[in-house]
Design a protein around this motif. Sequence first.
Motif, PDB file in Angstrom:
ATOM      1  N   PRO A 279     -59.225  31.354  -7.036  1.00 25.01           N
ATOM      2  CA  PRO A 279     -58.395  30.500  -6.175  1.00 25.01           C
ATOM      3  C   PRO A 279     -56.983  30.351  -6.725  1.00 25.01           C
ATOM      4  O   PRO A 279     -56.721  30.588  -7.916  1.00 25.01           O
ATOM      5  CB  PRO A 279     -59.145  29.164  -6.183  1.00 25.01           C
ATOM      6  N   ALA A 280     -56.063  29.952  -5.858  1.00 31.15           N
ATOM      7  CA  ALA A 280     -54.679  29.731  -6.264  1.00 31.15           C
ATOM      8  C   ALA A 280     -54.626  28.647  -7.336  1.00 31.15           C
ATOM      9  O   ALA A 280     -55.374  27.679  -7.308  1.00 31.15           O
ATOM     10  CB  ALA A 280     -53.837  29.331  -5.046  1.00 31.15           C
ATOM     11  N   GLY A 281     -53.726  28.829  -8.303  1.00 28.45           N
ATOM     12  CA  GLY A 281     -53.584  27.884  -9.397  1.00 28.45           C
ATOM     13  C   GLY A 281     -54.482  28.179 -10.581  1.00 28.45           C
ATOM     14  O   GLY A 281     -54.398  27.491 -11.604  1.00 28.45           O
ATOM     15  N   GLN A 282     -55.335  29.202 -10.471  1.00 26.85           N
ATOM     16  CA  GLN A 282     -56.219  29.575 -11.575  1.00 26.85           C
ATOM     17  C   GLN A 282     -55.936  31.023 -11.996  1.00 26.85           C
ATOM     18  O   GLN A 282     -55.183  31.741 -11.326  1.00 26.85           O
ATOM     19  CB  GLN A 282     -57.696  29.423 -11.159  1.00 26.85           C
TER      20      GLN A 282
ATOM     21  N   GLY B   7     -54.241  33.935  -9.570  1.00 25.47           N
ATOM     22  CA  GLY B   7     -54.772  33.059  -8.537  1.00 25.47           C
ATOM     23  C   GLY B   7     -54.405  33.537  -7.140  1.00 25.47           C
ATOM     24  O   GLY B   7     -53.363  34.164  -6.933  1.00 25.47           O
ATOM     25  N   GLY B   8     -55.274  33.243  -6.167  1.00 24.96           N
ATOM     26  CA  GLY B   8     -55.045  33.679  -4.797  1.00 24.96           C
ATOM     27  C   GLY B   8     -55.343  35.148  -4.588  1.00 24.96           C
ATOM     28  O   GLY B   8     -54.773  35.784  -3.687  1.00 24.96           O
TER      29      GLY B   8
ATOM     30  N   MET C 197     -64.969  30.660   0.524  1.00 22.82           N
ATOM     31  CA  MET C 197     -63.986  31.730   0.661  1.00 22.82           C
ATOM     32  C   MET C 197     -64.571  33.065   0.226  1.00 22.82           C
ATOM     33  O   MET C 197     -64.334  34.109   0.858  1.00 22.82           O
ATOM     34  CB  MET C 197     -62.740  31.410  -0.164  1.00 22.82           C
TER      35      MET C 197
ATOM     36  N   TYR D 162     -63.518  36.248  -6.797  1.00 24.47           N
ATOM     37  CA  TYR D 162     -62.395  35.549  -6.167  1.00 24.47           C
ATOM     38  C   TYR D 162     -61.853  34.486  -7.112  1.00 24.47           C
ATOM     39  O   TYR D 162     -62.612  33.711  -7.697  1.00 24.47           O
ATOM     40  CB  TYR D 162     -62.849  34.908  -4.848  1.00 24.47           C
TER      41      TYR D 162
ATOM     42  N   GLY E  31     -63.036  26.176  -0.145  1.00 21.73           N
ATOM     43  CA  GLY E  31     -63.621  26.119  -1.479  1.00 21.73           C
ATOM     44  C   GLY E  31     -63.900  27.518  -1.993  1.00 21.73           C
ATOM     45  O   GLY E  31     -63.922  28.495  -1.234  1.00 21.73           O
ATOM     46  N   GLU E  32     -64.150  27.613  -3.277  1.00 20.37           N
ATOM     47  CA  GLU E  32     -64.308  28.932  -3.897  1.00 20.37           C
ATOM     48  C   GLU E  32     -65.491  29.703  -3.317  1.00 20.37           C
ATOM     49  O   GLU E  32     -65.366  30.878  -2.949  1.00 20.37           O
ATOM     50  CB  GLU E  32     -64.482  28.760  -5.415  1.00 20.37           C
TER      51      GLU E  32
ATOM     52  N   PRO F 225     -54.732  32.289   0.735  1.00 18.41           N
ATOM     53  CA  PRO F 225     -54.342  30.875   0.637  1.00 18.41           C
ATOM     54  C   PRO F 225     -55.517  29.998   0.213  1.00 18.41           C
ATOM     55  O   PRO F 225     -56.686  30.337   0.430  1.00 18.41           O
ATOM     56  CB  PRO F 225     -53.890  30.534   2.057  1.00 18.41           C
ATOM     57  N   ASP F 226     -55.203  28.879  -0.404  1.00 24.86           N
ATOM     58  CA  ASP F 226     -56.230  27.960  -0.900  1.00 24.86           C
ATOM     59  C   ASP F 226     -56.618  26.980   0.206  1.00 24.86           C
ATOM     60  O   ASP F 226     -56.256  25.797   0.187  1.00 24.86           O
ATOM     61  CB  ASP F 226     -55.713  27.220  -2.129  1.00 24.86           C
TER      62      ASP F 226
END
Length: 310
Positions: A296-299, A92-93, A271, A294, A267-268, A263-264
């Motif tokens: 996102p953070a946490g995924q 993520g990120g 970004m 891409y 939105g996906e 950084p998050d």
Amino acid sequence: SQELCRALEQDHAKLQMAKETVEQRTRELRKEGELLHKNLEQQMSLNRDEERSCQMLPALPEKKMVFKGLVTNKENANKLMLTPLIRYPLLGGSALITFEKAEVAQRIIEVKEHMVELSYGEELEELDRCRVRVQAAPVDILLPSALEMRLTRNSRSILVSDLPSLGIPEEALLDKLELFFSKTKNGGGEVESREFLDSSGQVVLTFAQDGVAELLIARGHIQVSVGKGKHKLKISPCMSGDVTNLQLQPSRCPRTVLLSGIPDVLGEEPMRDALEIHFQKASRGGGEVDALAYIPAGQQGVAIFMEDTG
């Protein structure tokens, strides 16, 4: 009288020589006859052996081949060609960006740190301008450089191909094949297992008894009643392979860059758009983008790398 005696002796000598010549020729003819007879027997024996070996060979399954005009070198004829399909974990990120030109990717990697401007989007109500700092790094993957496999033939299994497209679920097709091949009148026997090979659209059937698979393979093809009609299916030996030696070597992707530390804050989709807009601008050292992914953070994600044929 002496002259008559000498003449008789000369005639006797001539007759003796003629007799020896005839006897020598007779011996030579006898030897030639014996040799000819021996050769004939050997040839007949070879012919019988060839007929016997031909009868012992099973009928091999037919394989339709079409020559497309490509000729390869003799030394490359027995080489196994590997087509890499590499799964690359993506945290993520981070993002993977592939440029059309390798020199653009190298420029982005050399800079190492980039300030990506986020100046649009309804999610940034209180900020007219916002920048995020991201790091650029090369993508190194492991590619197979040498592969050794041990092939074994399953004596109780067959490979069924040329399957018809009936528009029915796979399990229903497997049931119909198992029902047909389990009957002894069709040359089959008790089916121990069945497996549908998704990659090739073929089916592997394994019988409980020895000898069933060999007889079916010897036939090569078989008419099977599946659905409303009969279909000609191809029966082939079932081979399985075990990797006995695999050597890997590191390889760097020339056109792909790994971006991390994103950084998050968007939105996906916004970004992803912001990253592509930033890195395709030549004024920032970028260039035309071929692909961008891409996470996102946490995924977490998995990127699939294929051989670059461009």
